[in-house]
Design an enzyme around this catalytic site. Structure first.
Site, short mmCIF file in Angstrom:
data_model
loop_
_atom_site.label_atom_id
_atom_site.label_comp_id
_atom_site.label_asym_id
_atom_site.label_seq_id
_atom_site.Cartn_x
_atom_site.Cartn_y
_atom_site.Cartn_z
N GLY A 17 -9.09 0.48 5.13
CA GLY A 17 -7.96 -0.08 4.40
C GLY A 17 -8.11 -1.47 3.80
N SER A 23 -5.30 -7.70 1.62
CA SER A 23 -5.12 -6.58 2.55
C SER A 23 -5.08 -7.07 4.00
CB SER A 23 -6.28 -5.58 2.46
OG SER A 23 -6.37 -5.03 1.18
N ILE A 24 -4.20 -6.46 4.79
CA ILE A 24 -4.15 -6.79 6.21
C ILE A 24 -5.51 -6.48 6.84
CG2 ILE A 24 -3.09 -6.12 8.41
CD1 ILE A 24 -0.49 -5.56 6.73
N ASP A 69 -12.20 9.62 1.89
CA ASP A 69 -10.78 9.88 1.68
C ASP A 69 -10.18 10.25 3.04
OD1 ASP A 69 -8.28 10.91 1.16
OD2 ASP A 69 -8.92 12.06 -0.60
N ILE A 98 -3.87 2.19 6.45
CA ILE A 98 -3.81 3.00 5.23
C ILE A 98 -2.38 3.40 4.96
CG2 ILE A 98 -4.48 5.24 4.26
CD1 ILE A 98 -7.02 5.08 6.03
N TYR A 153 5.59 -0.26 10.27
CA TYR A 153 6.66 -1.14 9.78
C TYR A 153 7.97 -0.69 10.40
CZ TYR A 153 9.87 -3.49 6.61
OH TYR A 153 10.88 -4.26 6.11
N TYR A 163 12.63 1.36 1.13
CA TYR A 163 11.41 1.81 1.81
C TYR A 163 11.30 3.34 1.77
CZ TYR A 163 7.49 1.12 5.04
OH TYR A 163 6.25 1.08 5.63
N THR A 201 0.88 -7.72 -0.14
CA THR A 201 -0.38 -7.00 -0.37
C THR A 201 -0.15 -6.00 -1.51
OG1 THR A 201 0.21 -5.18 1.10
CG2 THR A 201 -0.89 -7.05 2.12
P1 NAI Z 1 -3.33 -2.50 1.00
O1 NAI Z 1 -2.91 -1.89 -0.27
O2 NAI Z 1 -4.22 -3.68 0.94
O3 NAI Z 1 -3.97 -1.41 1.97
C1 NAI Z 1 -3.65 -0.03 1.91
C2 NAI Z 1 -4.99 0.67 1.92
O4 NAI Z 1 -4.85 2.09 2.01
C3 NAI Z 1 -5.80 0.38 0.65
O5 NAI Z 1 -7.03 -0.21 1.01
C4 NAI Z 1 -5.99 1.77 0.06
O6 NAI Z 1 -7.18 1.88 -0.70
C5 NAI Z 1 -5.98 2.61 1.32
N1 NAI Z 1 -5.82 4.03 1.02
C6 NAI Z 1 -4.86 4.61 0.24
N2 NAI Z 1 -5.07 5.94 0.16
C7 NAI Z 1 -6.18 6.20 0.91
C8 NAI Z 1 -6.90 7.39 1.23
N3 NAI Z 1 -6.52 8.59 0.74
N4 NAI Z 1 -8.01 7.29 2.02
C9 NAI Z 1 -8.39 6.09 2.52
N5 NAI Z 1 -7.75 4.93 2.25
C10 NAI Z 1 -6.65 4.99 1.47
O7 NAI Z 1 -1.97 -2.90 1.74
P2 NAI Z 1 -1.64 -3.35 3.24
O8 NAI Z 1 -0.26 -3.91 3.15
O9 NAI Z 1 -2.72 -4.17 3.78
O10 NAI Z 1 -1.52 -1.97 4.02
C11 NAI Z 1 -2.22 -1.70 5.21
C12 NAI Z 1 -1.30 -1.01 6.22
O11 NAI Z 1 -0.31 -1.94 6.65
C13 NAI Z 1 -0.54 0.20 5.68
O12 NAI Z 1 -0.46 1.18 6.69
C14 NAI Z 1 0.82 -0.38 5.39
O13 NAI Z 1 1.83 0.59 5.36
C15 NAI Z 1 0.95 -1.30 6.60
N6 NAI Z 1 2.00 -2.29 6.51
C16 NAI Z 1 2.14 -3.08 5.41
C17 NAI Z 1 3.17 -3.99 5.31
C18 NAI Z 1 3.37 -4.80 4.08
O14 NAI Z 1 4.46 -5.36 3.89
N7 NAI Z 1 2.36 -4.97 3.24
C19 NAI Z 1 4.15 -4.16 6.41
C20 NAI Z 1 3.88 -3.34 7.56
C21 NAI Z 1 2.86 -2.42 7.59
#
Ligand code: NAI
Length: 280
Positions: A17, A23-24, A69, A98, A153, A163, A201
């Site tokens: 991810g 990205s987190i 994937d 993810i 979340y 959401y 992000t």
């Molecule tokens: P991000 O967009 O940087 O990360 C999401 C990642 O999921 C990306 O790297 C993307 O390429 C990957 N991804 C999407 N489809 C995929 C697939 N089919 N196979 C493999 N990888 C895939 O955003 P973020 O915010 O860092 O998200 C990381 C996690 O944190 C997610 O689960 C998100 O729901 C969760 N989260 C995010 C919050 C926010 O406010 N940004 C709050 C709480 C949780």
């Protein structure tokens, strides 16, 4: 960023991810590297085009990168086969970071979800955790005593209007954490979800009204919103031996938001300085 305490010295894992420095998972990989872990970085093949994983790989001591994937079982099995090869045996941790809400992204209201997209959102954001753990087990890639971590979340428990379908996805994700936790526990492997503050992000920005969610949480949480770096520091503890008896939990990393109702800052934001007190 915190100083290194060698919390993950000698540990190996897979971190999914990380797309860009927001990205987190990017911050988590940096923190895990700082604490002495070695790991494989993974993301969807499409991220090869617009992600910056190679930069992160270099910054974390030449971490191998394997694109997979997270909704494709054969690709996940290949990921874990390559990871155990590259890192010399079963892994101590797996990070699932993810998420993607297709209806949310395309502005489709909850009452009118396109089910094809809904299923895809659930698959990418939740079922992929099941798939990852299953593929890791199939490849004997999880060491006894290991730790699996997923990002969630509070929309899993409560309604945050915009959401939408992602609340359902996170509820499923957290349920998978419990259901698999029971089974993994037999081998001393634990699995938890970290329920993180709204964070700026790419995935976060894809939610309409994200700025309002972010500002609202900032006003309600006594400590304010937790950012990526603090989330990464918390996650490191969950990958370390210090939390070896914690499993099947949704752990809030949200500056206290989840325990709050109304805060003065929120009232003042809505009505101005009507409270007049010197309270917090
Ligand atoms: P991000 O967009 O940087 O990360 C999401 C990642 O999921 C990306 O790297 C993307 O390429 C990957 N991804 C999407 N489809 C995929 C697939 N089919 N196979 C493999 N990888 C895939 O955003 P973020 O915010 O860092 O998200 C990381 C996690 O944190 C997610 O689960 C998100 O729901 C969760 N989260 C995010 C919050 C926010 O406010 N940004 C709050 C709480 C949780």
């Amino acid at each position: 960023m915190a100083d290194s305490n060698g919390l993950l010295a000698g540990k190996t894992g897979v971190i999914s991810g990380a797309l860009d420095p927001d990205s987190i998972a990017w911050a988590l990989a940096e923190a895990a590297h700082r604490e002495g872990a070695r790991f494989v970085l993974t993301n969807a093949p499409v991220a090869r085009r617009f992600g910056r994983l190679d930069e992160l790989a270099e910054a974390t001591g030449g971490s191998p990168v394997v694109y997979a994937d997270a909704t494709a079982d054969d690709e996940l099995e290949d990921l874990f086969a390559q990871a155990t090869d590259a890192l010399g045996g079963p892994l101590d941790f797996v990070v699932h970071s993810i998420g993607m809400g297709m209806n949310v992204r395309k502005g489709r209201a909850y009452e009118e979800l396109k089910y094809e997209w809904y299923q895809k959102s659930l698959d990418i954001s939740a079922i992929s955790l099941h798939r990852m753990v299953r593929a890791a087990l199939a490849k004997d890639a999880l060491a006894d005593g290991g730790s699996v971590l997923a990002m969630s979340y509070i929309g899993a428990q409560r309604v945050f209007s915009e959401y939408s379908e992602m609340g359902d996805a996170k509820a499923l994700l957290e349920s998978i954490v419990r259901s698999f936790g029971y089974r993994l526990g037999r081998r001393g492997i634990r699995i938890n979800a970290v329920s993180q503050s709204p964070t700026k992000t790419t995935a976060g920005g894809g939610i309409q009204g994200f700025d309002a969610m972010f500002d609202f949480a900032e006003k309600v949480a006594p400590l304010g919103n937790a950012d990526q770096a603090s989330c990464a520091d918390y996650c490191v503890t969950l990958l370390s031996d210090y939390t070896r008896m914690v499993t099947m939990q949704t752990l809030y990393h949200d500056g206290g938001f989840s325990a709050m109702g109304i805060s003065d800052a929120l009232i003042e934001g809505m009505y101005g300085d009507v409270l007049g007190g010197d309270d917090a």
